[in-house]
Write an enzyme that holds these catalytic residues in place. Structure first.
Site, mmCIF file in Angstrom:
data_model
loop_
_atom_site.group_PDB
_atom_site.id
_atom_site.type_symbol
_atom_site.label_atom_id
_atom_site.label_comp_id
_atom_site.label_asym_id
_atom_site.label_seq_id
_atom_site.Cartn_x
_atom_site.Cartn_y
_atom_site.Cartn_z
ATOM 1 N N ASP A 309 89.816 55.530 -51.211
ATOM 2 C CA ASP A 309 90.083 55.932 -50.057
ATOM 3 C C ASP A 309 91.660 56.829 -50.278
ATOM 4 O OD1 ASP A 309 91.092 56.463 -47.668
ATOM 5 O OD2 ASP A 309 92.737 54.542 -47.536
ATOM 6 N N GLU A 312 92.282 62.448 -50.279
ATOM 7 C CA GLU A 312 92.345 63.965 -50.150
ATOM 8 C C GLU A 312 92.947 64.889 -51.359
ATOM 9 O OE1 GLU A 312 92.922 61.465 -48.106
ATOM 10 O OE2 GLU A 312 90.696 61.602 -47.290
ATOM 11 N N ASP A 424 90.080 57.450 -39.921
ATOM 12 C CA ASP A 424 90.633 57.090 -38.890
ATOM 13 C C ASP A 424 90.426 56.777 -37.232
ATOM 14 O OD1 ASP A 424 90.712 55.614 -41.373
ATOM 15 O OD2 ASP A 424 93.137 56.507 -41.220
HETATM 16 C C1 GLC Z 1 93.746 54.746 -44.630
HETATM 17 C C2 GLC Z 1 92.369 54.486 -44.124
HETATM 18 C C3 GLC Z 1 92.105 52.753 -44.055
HETATM 19 C C4 GLC Z 1 92.997 51.539 -44.660
HETATM 20 C C5 GLC Z 1 94.398 52.283 -44.346
HETATM 21 C C6 GLC Z 1 94.827 51.422 -45.274
HETATM 22 O O1 GLC Z 1 94.678 54.322 -43.396
HETATM 23 O O2 GLC Z 1 91.631 55.281 -44.360
HETATM 24 O O3 GLC Z 1 90.582 52.843 -44.200
HETATM 25 O O4 GLC Z 1 92.500 50.837 -44.107
HETATM 26 O O5 GLC Z 1 94.356 53.736 -45.502
HETATM 27 O O6 GLC Z 1 95.278 51.241 -46.642
#
Ligand code: GLC
Length: 713
Positions: A309, A312, A424
């Protein structure tokens, strides 16, 4: 295909084998080129009826006309229609017109695609650099351009079979107990599930590759206990490394110069979940090697899947941005004359100090010791190279095993390293509709293993939306329910009983179809043909070019999801020939009807979903399990509308790397005769096929059912 080189491009690794010969470009047939030292503009005059498709993970429709899009990977929690970029960049576009033209612009910085927005007839592509490679196709069939692009960029990642199971996520299950409770609930309630996720709170102070030992004592045993119950535990991995002495990942990274730097050569600082962090420089092979091996700590404890995650990379703020805000606040506090205080400007600055372009422009990467590149120029590669580091490391250390890996950010070519999820989204009906288009658009650039957060990540999900989303989810390779902190809980038992029972039936339907869904994945991946397609992929009728709310899965199924609230049915267009409508309420309930081509309004109350089986194709099913390969049912059902001949292949993968090695195959062909069906059954590696009984449920074009039994010998 022709390959062109502009200037002296950065080697992105998107293309697996460099074409032998690059042409230096002065002109591109059909396009008008305008070159400067910092950019290249390509202009193309579109015909009135031309359709433009591609660009992968983007907002807008399947036909991209009428909008502008920018490739610049962005951590963007608000997917509202005004947004020009999302998390991934896939600068591959096809113009379907008098000629089918394909373009892949291999440049990992900003490219803008103005597809008839400024001038409705003009496609204007502005590449933010004079250094890049460009691949150009002209072909009779646009579908061949897609396959050629997938071959050029290295094919498609194939996940292990269990990754096709249902998966439960939440930000967060913060300690072992809450994970256990969720796991037990699934089994007690008989809802199939294969994976539970660990979001950021499993870590110690959000330090990547650590586990909070108080909340997860004896982590290895915990992983194993869950595996014994048929669950995979999947931890989140974020790239930002907390700046904290004695934290080994930080110390090693610093010592070996694995981090991105600032202009002065100091390690760049960016704040994410752990506070101030350094960002690994994934453009560098030594860093990739180091990072990829860090996952081993978890793999050795039995973890077989990861989600990458914030790559970017997301930046909440930097010291520089923070200072800018403080200075403005100070100036406002010093100046008591209200009419002189620019509160609106201040509000703007506060709202925009995360993921700031200025910050990305002040990060430097070092692909080699003596080579420096400004991050902004290769920004879109960051998540892709993070996925590459995992992929390279596991292939080296566990050469015959496949893992689940998917990422938020991606770039062309990274579809061979892993899947993606669409970030998200929100619990909005609009995002359910967007999910249909995303599946088609992302499959077109090779992310077969992808999907949205089912039920929506942000905002509060209502029961009806959850049900409709799960119904679409049956056909989403990544089938994961995920929701954000502070939102309504989205586990199925958090809703009323009727909703939960209905949800269970939908998930059991997915498990009934799973051997076929996964087999189709394998088959389409091996051919580099998108698994999920728009209708126009296979049907040339002009109407099909405009249908964006129906999808084709593999070789046999068309899905028409309901994506609006409070409706009891929807319009469906059926191209060509006949279809067997399965008005599916559960896997056992085979309410089927033959429908002719054309427009139909079809009733679809909440307890039904519309699945259409194409004439003369077959699907297969088996009794659902609680998790993939739990019991290996011995009966396989083969279902279809057969008016002449039909064939189905069930590929049974052995979970090894590469995916297609040593596969077992069940290959069934049938010919309709006047009163009966002639069936031919062939197998490869019969001993690896679990089924003993075959039950055929065959409909003729009048809808009459014949049931036949065969033993698999
Ligand atoms: C980001 C991710 C999401 C995750 C959050 C906390 O927003 O896209 O999926 O739950 O971070 O880690």
């Amino acid at each position: 295909m022709k390959s062109y080189r502009f200037g002296n491009p950065f080697s992105t690794g998107a293309v697996i084998e460099k074409p032998v010969k690059f042409l230096q470009i002065d002109e591109l047939p059909g396009f008008k080129l305008t070159k400067s030292s910092a950019s290249v503009i390509l202009r193309y005059r579109m015909q009135k009826d031309d359709i433009v498709i591609g660009l992968g993970e983007q907002l807008g429709g399947i036909n991209k006309r009428g909008r502008k899009y920018i490739t610049y990977n962005t951590d963007i929690p608000e997917h509202t229609p005004d947004k020009l970029s999302l998390y991934g960049s896939h600068p591959f576009i096809i113009i379907q017109g008098r000629y089918n033209e394909g373009l892949f612009i291999d440049y990992p910085g900003e490219i803008s695609f103005d597809v008839g927005f400024s001038d409705k007839d003009i496609l204007e592509i502005t590449v933010g650099s004079a250094d890049f490679d460009l691949y150009h196709w002209q072909d009779n069939r646009w579908q061949d351009i897609v396959t050629s692009y997938l071959e050029l960029t290295g094919g498609v990642y194939v996940p292990p079979k269990w990754a096709f199971g249902y998966q439960q996520c939440r930000w967060s299950y913060p300690e072992a107990k809450s994970v256990e409770e969720v796991a037990n609930k699934f089994r007690q309630l008989g809802i199939p599930c294969d994976a539970i996720y660990l979001d950021i709170d499993y870590m110690q102070d959000y330090k990547v590759f650590t586990v909070n030992e108080e909340r997860f004592p004896d982590f290895g045993r915990f992983v194993k206990e869950l595996r014994d119950k048929g669950f995979h535990l999947i931890p989140i991995i974020d790239p930002g490394v907390k700046i904290e002495s004695d934290y080994p990942v930080y110390e090693e990274g610093k010592k070996h110069k694995y981090f991105c730097t600032d202009e002065q050569g100091e390690d760049f600082q960016a704040a994410v979940w752990p506070g101030l962090t350094h960002l690994p420089d994934f453009s560098n092979a030594a860093t990739r090697n180091w990072w990829g091996n860090l996952y081993k700590k978890f793999i050795e404890l039995g973890i077989e899947g990861f989600w990458n995650d914030m790559n970017e990379p997301a930046i909440f703020y930097t010291n520089y941005q923070q200072q800018g805000v403080y200075d403005k606040l100070q100036a406002a506090a010093d100046n008591k004359a209200l009419d002189k205080v620019d509160l609106i400007g201040l509000q703007w600055q506060i709202r925009n100090f995360h993921n700031s372009r200025e910050d990305y422009q002040s990060i430097y990467q070092h692909p080699e010791r003596d080579k420096t590149v400004c991050h902004d120029q290769i920004h879109n590669l960051y998540g892709a190279q993070m996925a590459q580091s995992f992929s390279e490391s596991v292939q080296q250390s566990y050469p015959d095993k496949r893992f689940l890996i998917f990422s938020r950010s991606s770039y062309s070519g990274s579809q061979r390293f892993g899947g993606i999820w669409y970030g998200d989204n929100k619990s909005w009906w609009e995002h359910l509709e967007l999910n249909i288009k995303m599946l088609i658009n992302c499959n077109l650039v090779g992310y077969f293993y992808s999907g949205a957060d089912i039920g929506g990540f942000g905002d509060n999900c209502q029961a009806e939306l959850l049900i409709r989303w799960l119904q679409l989810g049956v056909f989403s390779p990544l089938f994961r329910n995920h929701s954000a902190i502070h939102t309504r809980r989205q586990e199925l038992w958090e809703f009323d009983k009727a909703t939960m029972n209905q949800a269970r039936k939908i998930i059991r339907l997915r498990y009934a179809l799973l051997p076929w869904l996964y087999s189709q994945f394998l088959e389409f991946a091996s051919m580099n043909i998108p698994l999920i397609q728009s209708l126009s992929w296979s049907f040339s009728e002009p109407r099909c070019r405009e249908i964006e709310d129906q999808l084709i899965y593999g070789g046999s199924l068309m899905i028409a999801p309901v994506y609006k609230p409070n409706v009891s049915g929807r319009m469906v267009y059926l191209p060509q020939d006949k279809w067997l409508l399965w008005w599916a309420g559960s896997w056992e309930d085979r309410k089927m009807k033959v429908l002719a081509a054309g427009d139909h309004f079809i009733e679809c109350p909440l307890d039904r979903q519309l699945i259409f089986i194409k004439e003369n194709t077959l699907i297969t099913m088996q009794e659902p399990e609680d998790y993939v390969d739990q019991r290996k049912p011995d009966t396989l059902f083969i279902i279809g509308l057969v008016s002449s001949t039909a064939q189905v292949k069930v590929l049974v993968d052995q979970g090894k790397y590469p995916a297609f090695a040593g596969m077992a195959v069940l290959d069934i062909t049938m010919v309709k005769q006047e009163k009966n069906y002639e069936i031919e059954i062939k197998t490869v590696n019969r001993e690896l096929l679990q089924w003993q009984q075959l039950v055929f449920e065959l409909y003729n074009d009048q809808g009459n059912l014949t049931i036949l039994h065969r033993k698999l010998i």
